[in-house]
Design a protein around this motif. Structure first.
Motif, PDB file in Angstrom:
ATOM      1  N   ASN A 131       0.849  -1.192   0.000  1.00 35.77           N
ATOM      2  CA  ASN A 131       0.000   0.000   0.000  1.00 35.77           C
ATOM      3  C   ASN A 131       0.888   1.246   0.000  1.00 35.77           C
ATOM      4  OD1 ASN A 131      -2.060   1.815   0.213  1.00 35.77           O
ATOM      5  ND2 ASN A 131      -2.701   1.209   2.285  1.00 35.77           N
ATOM      6  N   MET A 132       1.514   1.484  -1.147  1.00 36.32           N
ATOM      7  CA  MET A 132       2.452   2.596  -1.249  1.00 36.32           C
ATOM      8  C   MET A 132       2.473   3.081  -2.696  1.00 36.32           C
ATOM      9  SD  MET A 132       6.548   2.670  -0.649  1.00 36.32           S
ATOM     10  CE  MET A 132       6.904   2.276  -2.366  1.00 36.32           C
ATOM     11  N   CYS A 133       1.987   4.304  -2.882  1.00 37.31           N
ATOM     12  CA  CYS A 133       2.011   4.880  -4.227  1.00 37.31           C
ATOM     13  C   CYS A 133       3.458   4.935  -4.708  1.00 37.31           C
ATOM     14  CB  CYS A 133       1.386   6.273  -4.213  1.00 37.31           C
ATOM     15  SG  CYS A 133       1.403   7.039  -5.858  1.00 37.31           S
ATOM     16  N   ARG A 134       3.664   4.557  -5.980  1.00 31.86           N
ATOM     17  CA  ARG A 134       5.018   4.483  -6.506  1.00 31.86           C
ATOM     18  C   ARG A 134       5.624   5.867  -6.744  1.00 31.86           C
ATOM     19  NH1 ARG A 134       6.761  -0.231  -8.778  1.00 31.86           N
ATOM     20  NH2 ARG A 134       8.743   0.886  -8.834  1.00 31.86           N
ATOM     21  N   HIS A 135       4.820   6.904  -6.620  1.00 32.44           N
ATOM     22  CA  HIS A 135       5.305   8.267  -6.841  1.00 32.44           C
ATOM     23  C   HIS A 135       6.029   8.773  -5.599  1.00 32.44           C
ATOM     24  CE1 HIS A 135       4.046  12.741  -7.553  1.00 32.44           C
ATOM     25  NE2 HIS A 135       5.237  12.517  -8.056  1.00 32.44           N
ATOM     26  N   ARG A 136       5.302   9.156  -4.563  1.00 33.86           N
ATOM     27  CA  ARG A 136       5.944   9.651  -3.348  1.00 33.86           C
ATOM     28  C   ARG A 136       5.907   8.648  -2.198  1.00 33.86           C
ATOM     29  NH1 ARG A 136       7.188  13.688  -6.080  1.00 33.86           N
ATOM     30  NH2 ARG A 136       7.211  15.827  -5.288  1.00 33.86           N
ATOM     31  N   GLY A 137       4.916   7.729  -2.234  1.00 39.65           N
ATOM     32  CA  GLY A 137       4.863   6.743  -1.161  1.00 39.65           C
ATOM     33  C   GLY A 137       3.647   6.832  -0.267  1.00 39.65           C
ATOM     34  N   ASN A 138       2.725   7.707  -0.617  1.00 36.84           N
ATOM     35  CA  ASN A 138       1.481   7.792   0.166  1.00 36.84           C
ATOM     36  C   ASN A 138       0.718   6.477   0.063  1.00 36.84           C
ATOM     37  OD1 ASN A 138      -0.681   8.978   1.550  1.00 36.84           O
ATOM     38  ND2 ASN A 138      -1.618   9.749  -0.330  1.00 36.84           N
ATOM     39  N   ARG A 139      -0.086   6.197   1.076  1.00 32.60           N
ATOM     40  CA  ARG A 139      -0.950   5.022   0.975  1.00 32.60           C
ATOM     41  C   ARG A 139      -2.062   5.294  -0.039  1.00 32.60           C
ATOM     42  NH1 ARG A 139      -1.793   2.002   6.792  1.00 32.60           N
ATOM     43  NH2 ARG A 139       0.399   1.996   7.398  1.00 32.60           N
ATOM     44  N   VAL A 140      -2.444   4.289  -0.787  1.00 30.60           N
ATOM     45  CA  VAL A 140      -3.535   4.452  -1.749  1.00 30.60           C
ATOM     46  C   VAL A 140      -4.859   3.925  -1.197  1.00 30.60           C
ATOM     47  CG1 VAL A 140      -1.961   4.434  -3.715  1.00 30.60           C
ATOM     48  CG2 VAL A 140      -3.060   2.291  -2.999  1.00 30.60           C
ATOM     49  N   VAL A 141      -4.802   3.237  -0.054  1.00 28.94           N
ATOM     50  CA  VAL A 141      -6.018   2.776   0.630  1.00 28.94           C
ATOM     51  C   VAL A 141      -5.911   3.169   2.089  1.00 28.94           C
ATOM     52  CG1 VAL A 141      -7.230   0.723   1.485  1.00 28.94           C
ATOM     53  CG2 VAL A 141      -6.507   0.812  -0.899  1.00 28.94           C
ATOM     54  N   ARG A 142      -6.991   3.743   2.613  1.00 29.82           N
ATOM     55  CA  ARG A 142      -7.023   4.106   4.034  1.00 29.82           C
ATOM     56  C   ARG A 142      -8.162   3.419   4.776  1.00 29.82           C
ATOM     57  NH1 ARG A 142      -5.967  10.609   3.262  1.00 29.82           N
ATOM     58  NH2 ARG A 142      -3.831  10.412   2.469  1.00 29.82           N
ATOM     59  N   CYS A 143      -8.924   2.613   4.052  1.00 33.59           N
ATOM     60  CA  CYS A 143     -10.043   1.902   4.674  1.00 33.59           C
ATOM     61  C   CYS A 143      -9.594   0.506   5.103  1.00 33.59           C
ATOM     62  CB  CYS A 143     -11.196   1.761   3.684  1.00 33.59           C
ATOM     63  SG  CYS A 143     -11.918   3.339   3.245  1.00 33.59           S
ATOM     64  N   ASP A 144     -10.333  -0.061   6.039  1.00 35.58           N
ATOM     65  CA  ASP A 144     -10.006  -1.405   6.510  1.00 35.58           C
ATOM     66  C   ASP A 144     -10.406  -2.462   5.481  1.00 35.58           C
ATOM     67  OD1 ASP A 144      -9.162  -0.163   8.773  1.00 35.58           O
ATOM     68  OD2 ASP A 144     -10.870  -0.724  10.017  1.00 35.58           O
ATOM     69  N   ASP A 145     -11.478  -2.200   4.770  1.00 40.04           N
ATOM     70  CA  ASP A 145     -11.916  -3.139   3.733  1.00 40.04           C
ATOM     71  C   ASP A 145     -12.925  -2.426   2.853  1.00 40.04           C
ATOM     72  OD1 ASP A 145     -14.367  -3.149   5.141  1.00 40.04           O
ATOM     73  OD2 ASP A 145     -13.785  -4.914   6.290  1.00 40.04           O
ATOM     74  N   GLY A 146     -13.349  -3.068   1.797  1.00 43.23           N
ATOM     75  CA  GLY A 146     -14.328  -2.449   0.903  1.00 43.23           C
ATOM     76  C   GLY A 146     -14.328  -3.120  -0.454  1.00 43.23           C
ATOM     77  N   ASN A 147     -14.898  -2.421  -1.416  1.00 47.97           N
ATOM     78  CA  ASN A 147     -14.943  -2.923  -2.795  1.00 47.97           C
ATOM     79  C   ASN A 147     -14.598  -1.760  -3.706  1.00 47.97           C
ATOM     80  OD1 ASN A 147     -16.545  -3.396  -5.495  1.00 47.97           O
ATOM     81  ND2 ASN A 147     -16.282  -5.405  -4.561  1.00 47.97           N
ATOM     82  N   ALA A 148     -13.586  -1.916  -4.550  1.00 53.28           N
ATOM     83  CA  ALA A 148     -13.160  -0.818  -5.419  1.00 53.28           C
ATOM     84  C   ALA A 148     -12.476  -1.390  -6.649  1.00 53.28           C
ATOM     85  CB  ALA A 148     -12.198   0.104  -4.667  1.00 53.28           C
ATOM     86  N   THR A 149     -12.808  -0.843  -7.817  1.00 50.52           N
ATOM     87  CA  THR A 149     -12.119  -1.274  -9.029  1.00 50.52           C
ATOM     88  C   THR A 149     -10.771  -0.581  -9.146  1.00 50.52           C
ATOM     89  OG1 THR A 149     -13.319   0.423 -10.228  1.00 50.52           O
ATOM     90  CG2 THR A 149     -14.203  -1.812 -10.352  1.00 50.52           C
ATOM     91  N   ARG A 150     -10.655   0.608  -8.500  1.00 51.68           N
ATOM     92  CA  ARG A 150      -9.409   1.378  -8.594  1.00 51.68           C
ATOM     93  C   ARG A 150      -9.055   1.982  -7.245  1.00 51.68           C
ATOM     94  NH1 ARG A 150     -12.211   2.563 -12.992  1.00 51.68           N
ATOM     95  NH2 ARG A 150     -11.333   1.783 -14.936  1.00 51.68           N
ATOM     96  N   PHE A 151      -7.749   2.194  -7.051  1.00 55.56           N
ATOM     97  CA  PHE A 151      -7.270   2.880  -5.853  1.00 55.56           C
ATOM     98  C   PHE A 151      -6.559   4.146  -6.280  1.00 55.56           C
ATOM     99  CE2 PHE A 151      -6.931  -1.749  -4.964  1.00 55.56           C
ATOM    100  CZ  PHE A 151      -7.994  -1.825  -4.078  1.00 55.56           C
ATOM    101  N   MET A 152      -7.094   5.288  -5.840  1.00 57.85           N
ATOM    102  CA  MET A 152      -6.481   6.561  -6.220  1.00 57.85           C
ATOM    103  C   MET A 152      -5.669   7.120  -5.068  1.00 57.85           C
ATOM    104  SD  MET A 152      -8.135  10.226  -7.272  1.00 57.85           S
ATOM    105  CE  MET A 152      -8.195  10.751  -5.558  1.00 57.85           C
ATOM    106  N   CYS A 153      -4.428   7.482  -5.357  1.00 61.51           N
ATOM    107  CA  CYS A 153      -3.614   8.147  -4.344  1.00 61.51           C
ATOM    108  C   CYS A 153      -4.187   9.540  -4.128  1.00 61.51           C
ATOM    109  CB  CYS A 153      -2.164   8.227  -4.817  1.00 61.51           C
ATOM    110  SG  CYS A 153      -1.138   9.178  -3.691  1.00 61.51           S
TER     111      CYS A 153
END
Lengths: 182, 445
Positions: free
Chosen positions: B80-102
């Protein structure tokens, strides 16, 4: 006769809702002192025989999925006790060998923000907020914050808690265990 | 990196171990690299991500990981680390998502980890960004009976080899039914304890009559559960077995009774017995008659940090461990039985558990003793049952003669040394699979 003799006696009229509020605030203050003075058997007397004492988990979810934030009954919870389990928790402390609470925690329960709302059949829904401080052994300490939502019922003229839902404001509980009562 | 530091923290002849391993930051940092960076780690359960694009946020050691099921139904373990700066792209414990946006600059990844969208790809990057090489970092993933494991090590052996003959025992809980299991949870809390003490405790049946006496007493009185006296424990025919790095305990159960779990009481026992008998033909078909009837897994730990069945003990520095407690239930079991197991599990284990409340101060003081100037120089004594374990004609692994033993703990710390002293996976011994896996159950269920 002192100077008070001339003081005017004032009667304050309260609405039934205000009277209920005052009565329940006194109830919760009494409960807090029972817990902080470790009178756990008397504390148990505040619950009905069919009580459900429930503490769900709290999840991180997006705002639009707020309905999933609190886990429902039937999912894994922190506590889901009936009367028998509550009694076991108290009886355990009296064995002298419940090492997690022997020596015991020092607690301070601050209960406030009461909102009370009559339900049908003479039951009442009462929501309160709490800040509970726990100090244990030498330097262990923790501040637990959350809310309680109770359903209360009169049994032989006294209010008893028929259902309590304790909602902690933590996702990962930062304390080493949850061995005190909320 | 320089030469691998060689640890010699246990004397196998005496069971003395060096306490420094419970509190030294340098040792902990090496553990993250050499153990958590290499081993297959339990990270979740398939039932936590049942549908396509479901995700469950978890950890491998201290690295945050998103367990996803992509649009094709395949599982991924994504750092869970954006390849750009390293921010997390997920902050939820669980869910349903087709995409993860930083949430920092908007780089967006698919549920399979691929980098799909970069804001200003032409205007800012002149189309020079190599998107295919900038997906979320992925671990290798495999499953055992629905439990999801992942490893960062390209050179790790297969999960099947890593579990090895331990699976012969684990199957008796996790691989019993055709319908598989479902996970509820986790309940999460943070204990001031080194993670290894929890693993050690999984094979420690010696502590039960002392640590848990208050809870055992009231449960005998209120629920009709058997007393857990020293006498009971010493006379128990149960055994320890250390098998391919994993610490297990098990019971020989020729009496055809259900496995004893929290939730069984005088009232609920008939329910458990009826279920046991009703499902035995299926279990015999899956596991063979011997395992179905004679072998019951007890408390155990899957190396390195799986504890108490399906629980994660996530290291958070040498002096802290975050516990994630789950309950696993057989999907096709009657609701009343599931209810009894769930109530029993959460009332006894977990942050508010009657049993577990009394464990933590013991463990934390074991951890704290290793920080004390004098205490840390005095070794732990794990000498119990030295010389009383070995190969067994019927049971795979190194089997203790008695239930109350420290054989598993000694071997766990030796396994720890094997990982810590290895340059690569090539230096870590893996026992060949020799157990006879009778029945139809496979690694994947």
């Amino acid at each position: 006769m002192g100077k008070h003799a001339s003081a005017k006696v004032t009667t304050v009229t309260v609405t039934p809702r205000q009277a209920l509020w005052l009565e329940l605030m006194a109830f919760y203050t009494h409960e807090a002192w029972l817990l902080d003075e470790r009178k756990f058997k008397e504390w148990l007397d505040l619950f009905t025989d069919d009580v459900l004492y429930f503490m769900p988990r709290r999840k991180n979810v997006l705002r639009r999925e707020a309905h999933r934030e609190v886990t429902p009954l039937g999912d894994l919870s922190l506590i889901e006790d009936d009367r028998r389990y509550l009694e076991m928790r108290v009886a355990r402390l009296e064995t002298g060998m419940a090492w997690g609470e022997d020596p015991p925690s020092r607690t301070r329960h601050l209960i406030g923000n009461l909102v009370a709302e009559p339900l049908s059949k003479g039951e009442v829904k009462a929501k309160t907020a709490f800040l509970v401080y726990r100090s244990h052994l030498e330097t262990d300490h923790q501040l637990l914050a959350g809310s309680r939502e109770d359903v209360l019922r009169r049994v032989n003229g006294a209010w008893k808690i028929a259902k309590r839902t304790v909602l902690l404001d933590a996702n990962v509980l930062l304390d080493k265990n949850l061995s005190i009562f909320l | 990196m320089g030469a691998t530091q060689k640890y010699s923290i246990i004397d196998p002849a005496t069971g003395k171990i060096d306490r420094g391993i419970f509190s030294d930051q340098a040792v902990y940092d090496q553990e993250m690299e050499k153990i958590f960076g290499r081993a297959w780690l339990m990270i979740g359960h398939e039932s936590l991500v049942p549908k396509v694009n479901d995700f469950f946020h978890t950890y491998m050691g201290e690295d945050p990981v998103i367990l996803t099921r992509d649009g094709q139904g395949r599982l991924h373990a994504l750092l869970n680390m954006c390849r750009h700066r390293g921010n997390r792209v997920v902050r939820c414990d669980d869910g349903n998502a087709t995409r993860f946006m930083c949430t920092y600059h908007g780089w967006t990844y698919g549920s399979d980890g691929k980098l799909e969208h970069v804001a200003g790809m032409s205007e800012a990057y002149y189309d020079a960004l190599d998107k295919p090489s900038l997906g979320l970092v992925q671990a290798r993933v495999d499953t055992y009976a629905g439990i999801v494991f992942a490893t960062w090590a390209e050179d790790a052996p297969s999960l099947e080899a890593f579990l090895g003959d331990a699976r012969w025992y684990l199957d008796t809980v996790f691989n019993r039914r055709d319908g598989g299991m479902q996970a509820l949870g986790p309940m999460k809390w943070l204990e001031p304890v080194n993670w290894k003490t929890m693993v050690d405790n999984c094979s420690d049946n010696y502590h039960v009559p002392t640590t848990h006496l208050s809870s055992a007493r009231v449960q005998t009185r209120y629920l009709g559960r058997p007393p857990l006296s020293h006498k009971d424990q010493f006379e128990s025919p149960n055994k320890h077995v250390f098998v391919n790095g994993h610490s297990l305990t098990f019971r020989e159960a020729p009496d055809n009774t259900p496995r004893y779990v929290h939730g069984i009481s005088k009232d609920t026992f008939p329910l458990f017995q009826a279920y046991h008998e009703a499902t035995l033909p299926e279990v015999e078909r899956r596991l063979g008659a011997f395992r179905a009837r004679h072998v019951q897994l007890g408390n155990h730990s899957i190396f390195p940090n799986g504890v108490l069945g399906f629980r994660l003990a996530l290291p958070r520095g040498p002096l802290q461990t975050e516990f994630w407690h789950f309950v696993l239930l057989e999907k096709d079991a009657p609701e009343a039985l599931k209810h009894a197991i769930r109530i029993g599990s959460q009332a006894n284990n977990g942050a508010a558990g009657l049993f577990e409340q009394d464990d933590v101060d013991n463990w934390r003081q074991v951890t704290a003793a290793s920080k004390s100037r004098l205490g840390r120089r005095i070794s732990q004594d794990l000498s119990m049952g030295l010389g009383h374990a070995g190969a067994h004609p019927e049971y795979p692994g190194v089997v203790s003669e008695r239930y109350i033993s420290e054989n598993n703990q000694r071997l766990f710390y030796q396994r720890w040394e094997e990982f810590m002293n290895a340059e690569s996976w090539a230096d870590i011994p893996i026992a060949p699979i020799t157990a006879r896996f009778e029945g139809t159950a496979t690694l994947h269920g």
